[in-house]
Design an enzyme around this catalytic site. Structure first.
Site, short mmCIF file in Angstrom:
data_model
loop_
_atom_site.label_atom_id
_atom_site.label_comp_id
_atom_site.label_asym_id
_atom_site.label_seq_id
_atom_site.Cartn_x
_atom_site.Cartn_y
_atom_site.Cartn_z
N GLU A 53 -13.65 -32.08 11.13
CA GLU A 53 -14.90 -31.90 10.10
C GLU A 53 -14.60 -32.58 8.78
O GLU A 53 -13.67 -33.18 8.42
CB GLU A 53 -14.90 -30.16 9.92
CG GLU A 53 -16.38 -29.67 10.72
CD GLU A 53 -17.54 -30.05 9.95
OE1 GLU A 53 -17.27 -30.99 9.07
OE2 GLU A 53 -18.47 -29.52 10.30
N ASN A 139 -18.33 -23.84 3.06
CA ASN A 139 -18.25 -24.53 4.39
C ASN A 139 -18.38 -25.85 4.12
O ASN A 139 -17.72 -26.86 4.50
CB ASN A 139 -19.55 -24.02 5.34
CG ASN A 139 -19.43 -24.70 6.65
OD1 ASN A 139 -20.08 -25.80 6.75
ND2 ASN A 139 -19.04 -24.16 7.53
N ASN A 196 -25.17 -24.40 6.29
CA ASN A 196 -24.13 -25.19 6.68
C ASN A 196 -24.08 -26.36 5.86
O ASN A 196 -23.54 -26.45 4.75
CB ASN A 196 -24.17 -25.38 8.24
CG ASN A 196 -22.60 -25.57 9.03
OD1 ASN A 196 -22.14 -26.57 8.42
ND2 ASN A 196 -22.76 -25.02 9.93
N ASP A 249 -24.90 -29.51 12.39
CA ASP A 249 -23.73 -29.03 11.44
C ASP A 249 -23.49 -29.72 9.91
O ASP A 249 -23.67 -29.08 9.20
CB ASP A 249 -22.63 -29.50 12.45
CG ASP A 249 -21.09 -28.50 11.98
OD1 ASP A 249 -21.34 -28.03 10.72
OD2 ASP A 249 -20.22 -28.23 12.67
#
Length: 314
Positions: A53, A139, A196, A249
């Site tokens: 990520e 996040n 997000n 995402d």
């Protein structure tokens, strides 16, 4: 956190690996081929992460940095093809960005805060509370043109033990925040089901934020567009795009204003008007993406992998 341990080499220098059995980029609009040539091929730069990520190009070090959240490391891909550990024993770091000082800013699920790593490896806390209460699990983070750090704070690090620590929320809301590094103030800018990814339009007048509450039993699988007011506040949002399959995402906005977003099928690309321009398929669910220093390469995080795809010149 410790930076650059002695035994940090994970991949030797060398060329990328071809990715077999993946469909080529697919154009839904002729404009897509302005950026993504039909013959462009996805390549694998690394395939031994646990959950990739938060990719970002770090100019101060000349490397592509990304998080292996569940592997508890931040990794760095070098232009010669080698991959090294940048931060070991990381506290479940997710999103990363580079601030106006050239430092890396991290979203820490484990410590429920934003932190900083300087090019020489020093680390420090940036912000860790709102009105005296701990954040949920920051996040993703973006640096605005004025140097403010905007970040999302969903629940995932409190619900997924492989990505954080099980705990109840101190805040009871899931929000977008703005941190002013000059004054140290934190403003709660908006609440979403599960905020997000986030990114600004090229002129800074629109903030895009994804709602991925579908993953928590809700119905959010959208990117919202918020007008940014002159006082840095946000106006009423509009639904920019609904993403299928999966959820949006992480995503990036390029110099054209195009939105390049993760999804269950790969990287989907939209015009500023919301037209779906094309798709870059990935073998696994895509989590995020970013551009290289000259905007000629797209880096993609997906499961164990860091992928790349060379783009067309302007």
């Amino acid at each position: 956190m410790s930076a650059e341990p002695a035994s940090n080499l994970l991949r030797q220098p060398g060329p990328p690996e071809p990715v077999p059995d993946v469909d080529p980029p697919k154009a839904f609009d002729p404009r897509f081929t302005e950026a993504v040539p039909p013959q462009a091929c996805l390549v694998s730069l690394y395939d031994q992460a646990v959950f990739s990520e938060g990719p970002v190009w770090w100019p101060a070090r000349g490397i592509l940095v990304w998080s292996d959240i569940e592997g508890r490391r931040v990794l760095g891909w070098h232009p010669d093809g080698c991959v090294r550990v940048v931060i070991d024993a990381a506290p479940f770091i997710n999103g990363n960005t580079v601030d106006q000082n050239g430092d890396l800013i991290h979203c820490e699920h484990g410590n429920r805060r934003l932190s900083r790593t300087t090019p020489d490896g020093r680390s420090s806390v940036v912000v860790e509370a709102f009105e005296g209460r701990r954040f949920n699990a920051p996040n993703d983070v973006a640096c605005a043109a004025d140097g403010a750090l905007w970040f999302t704070d969903p629940v995932y690090g409190l619900r997924l033990p492989r990505q954080g620590a099980l705990a109840e929320s101190d805040l009871r809301h899931y929000s977008v925040y703005r941190f002013d590094p000059i004054t140290g103030s934190v403003r709660r800018m908006a609440d979403l089901g599960q905020p997000n990814g986030l990114a600004f339009s090229p002129d800074g007048r629109t903030l895009y934020v994804s709602d991925t509450s579908r993953t928590e039993g809700g119905d959010g699988h959208t990117i919202l567009a918020f007008p940014v007011r002159n006082d840095a506040g946000l106006g009423e949002p509009r639904v920019f795009a609904e993403i299928e399959p999966g959820v949006p995402d992480g995503f990036r906005v390029d110099h054209r204003g195009w939105i390049w977003t993760s999804s269950g099928s790969g990287v989907q690309v939209f015009s500023p008007d919301g037209d779906r321009l094309g798709l870059i398929p990935t073998p696994q669910t895509c989590s995020n993406c970013c551009f290289g220093p000259d905007k000629r390469r797209l880096f993609i995080t997906s499961g164990q992998h860091l992928y790349a795809l060379d783009l067309a010149s302007d």
